[in-house]
Write a protein that holds these residues in place. Structure first.
Motif, PDB file in Angstrom:
ATOM      1  N   ASP A  64       0.819  -1.211   0.000  1.00  0.00           N
ATOM      2  CA  ASP A  64       0.000   0.000   0.000  1.00  0.00           C
ATOM      3  C   ASP A  64       0.854   1.263   0.000  1.00  0.00           C
ATOM      4  OD1 ASP A  64      -2.568  -1.429   0.327  1.00  0.00           O
ATOM      5  OD2 ASP A  64      -1.741  -1.968   2.280  1.00  0.00           O
TER       6      ASP A  64
ATOM      7  N   PRO B 127      -2.984  -1.509  -6.075  1.00  0.00           N
ATOM      8  CA  PRO B 127      -3.971  -0.566  -6.613  1.00  0.00           C
ATOM      9  C   PRO B 127      -4.402   0.431  -5.532  1.00  0.00           C
ATOM     10  CG  PRO B 127      -4.468  -2.795  -7.346  1.00  0.00           C
ATOM     11  CD  PRO B 127      -3.347  -2.915  -6.349  1.00  0.00           C
ATOM     12  N   GLY B 128      -4.325   1.699  -5.883  1.00  0.00           N
ATOM     13  CA  GLY B 128      -4.655   2.745  -4.924  1.00  0.00           C
ATOM     14  C   GLY B 128      -3.521   3.096  -3.980  1.00  0.00           C
TER      15      GLY B 128
ATOM     16  N   ARG C  79       0.406   8.213  -6.845  1.00  0.00           N
ATOM     17  CA  ARG C  79      -0.523   7.172  -6.394  1.00  0.00           C
ATOM     18  C   ARG C  79      -0.858   6.255  -7.558  1.00  0.00           C
ATOM     19  NH1 ARG C  79      -5.761   6.562  -6.948  1.00  0.00           N
ATOM     20  NH2 ARG C  79      -6.072   8.723  -7.653  1.00  0.00           N
ATOM     21  N   GLN C  80      -0.895   4.962  -7.280  1.00  0.00           N
ATOM     22  CA  GLN C  80      -1.312   3.999  -8.291  1.00  0.00           C
ATOM     23  C   GLN C  80      -2.826   4.071  -8.453  1.00  0.00           C
ATOM     24  OE1 GLN C  80      -0.814   2.427 -11.035  1.00  0.00           O
ATOM     25  NE2 GLN C  80       0.828   1.111 -10.218  1.00  0.00           N
ATOM     26  N   HIS C  81      -3.302   3.962  -9.683  1.00  0.00           N
ATOM     27  CA  HIS C  81      -4.736   3.979  -9.922  1.00  0.00           C
ATOM     28  C   HIS C  81      -5.401   2.770  -9.267  1.00  0.00           C
ATOM     29  CE1 HIS C  81      -4.745   7.291 -12.901  1.00  0.00           C
ATOM     30  NE2 HIS C  81      -3.530   6.855 -13.157  1.00  0.00           N
ATOM     31  N   ALA C  82      -6.620   2.964  -8.804  1.00  0.00           N
ATOM     32  CA  ALA C  82      -7.354   1.851  -8.179  1.00  0.00           C
ATOM     33  C   ALA C  82      -7.697   0.784  -9.192  1.00  0.00           C
ATOM     34  CB  ALA C  82      -8.615   2.384  -7.499  1.00  0.00           C
ATOM     35  N   GLN C  83      -7.867   1.185 -10.466  1.00  0.00           N
ATOM     36  CA  GLN C  83      -8.135   0.262 -11.554  1.00  0.00           C
ATOM     37  C   GLN C  83      -7.040   0.422 -12.597  1.00  0.00           C
ATOM     38  OE1 GLN C  83     -10.548  -1.971 -11.470  1.00  0.00           O
ATOM     39  NE2 GLN C  83     -11.371  -1.179  -9.531  1.00  0.00           N
TER      40      GLN C  83
END
Length: 336
Positions: free
Chosen positions: A165, A192-193, A325-329
């Motif tokens: 995370d 993700p996220g 931030r990494q995209h949630a999708q």
């Protein structure tokens, strides 16, 4: 090593699952044993509670010497000042409460300077270093129910992809052989996220006149013990001069860069004894590494854009700092 770490680990060679064989367990931690890859049969030992995925001798050997010699020098718990905590949260932009219970990767943990802060924020932390500094980190911060220390290579990380995370790497990337590839390897670890924060030495025109860079071709080839002895004598000799230059009104902090020693007087709230100890440590840190590859803010921004992260920020805070931030999708071609 805690048993739940096995759910995160994979073989760094083939990404196959690892089978754990325990030789000795103490206080709910695995002290010794072996991790065996089922597909390719490679074996990785657990020694002194630390899974080891790299050979003993490698390009980061000077860091192992450095952090075992200065095991507690930069820990906030040792200085009595929140120097590292302030830097950690200023550079990452994270809130301490957000990290509680979240899987977090510290790449290049050294003796555990930033790991101490992450643990204090409640993170479930995996602290990784290529060198024997992992032993200093474990000695400083372990045993701890939310800490695992792993000796591994950034280019062959032994973790399932997109598992963490929070991912951070402070003070390390410029010391890797291929900085871009090392950064890309970190991006692969973000869930993700999840979020990432890194820093790098800045690429400046004035670097060419900084004594560090014209001494390094010689000093980086010296045995660590010999170089340390030289650095200790050099700091002892030049310290009064550096202090005098640094106290020159207006231009003092610039003038002291003419000397090949670190000096944080006026920058960090340290005692005179601590200032000199940090001077020895960081002068050795300047001269010893096999690799030192500063990068520009534009380059780091390009890497973050290439990784297609969201909420990208790049700025100078002494160092070049980047976060995102990494995209949630998953982002597909044509998406933002």
């Amino acid at each position: 090593m805690h048993r739940d770490l096995t759910h995160v680990l994979v073989c760094p060679s083939c990404h196959g699952s690892l089978r754990l064989t325990i030789d000795r367990e103490a206080d709910e931690e695995i002290e010794s044993g072996i991790l065996r890859c089922e597909p390719c049969a490679a074996g990785y030992p657990i020694v002194a509670f630390v899974p080891r995925f790299v050979p003993r001798e490698n390009y980061s050997s000077s860091f192992g010497f450095q952090w075992n010699r200065f095991r507690q020098t930069q820990l906030d718990s040792n200085t009595g000042q929140p120097i590292t905590r302030d830097r950690f949260f200023a550079q990452s932009g994270w809130a301490a409460g957000d990290m509680a219970g979240r899987w977090t990767l510290d790449l290049g943990c050294g003796a555990g300077r930033f790991a101490e802060v992450a643990l204090g924020a409640g993170a479930r932390l995996v602290a990784v270093d290529y060198s024997s500094a992992v032993d200093a980190c474990r000695q400083n911060l372990g045993p701890h129910p939310r800490l695992d220390v792993v000796q591994a290579d950034v280019y062959r990380l032994p973790f399932r992809l997109q598992r963490f995370d929070f991912v951070y790497c402070f003070g390390v990337l410029q010391h890797t052989p291929d900085v871009h590839a090392a950064f890309a390897a970190l991006v692969e670890q973000i869930a993700p996220g999840g979020r990432i924060a890194v820093d790098l030495y800045p690429q400046l025109a004035l670097n060419v006149v900084w004594p560090k860079y014209w001494l390094r071709p010689f000093t980086k080839r010296m045995p660590a013990e010999r170089l340390f002895s030289l650095v200790f004598r050099m700091v002892d000799l030049l310290w009064p001069v550096s202090l005098a230059l640094g106290r020159t009104p207006g231009i003092g902090r610039k003038l002291r860069h003419a000397l090949p020693i670190a000096n944080y007087e006026g920058l960090l709230p340290l005692t005179p004894r601590q200032l000199k100890e940090w001077a020895v440590l960081d002068t050795f840190d300047m001269l010893a590494p096999a690799h030192d590859h500063p990068q520009s803010a534009a380059t780091l921004r390009a890497w973050l854009d290439e990784a297609r992260l969201a909420e990208i920020e790049v700025f100078r805070q002494g160092l070049v700092v980047g976060r995102g931030r990494q995209h949630a999708q998953p982002v597909v071609a044509g998406d933002g």
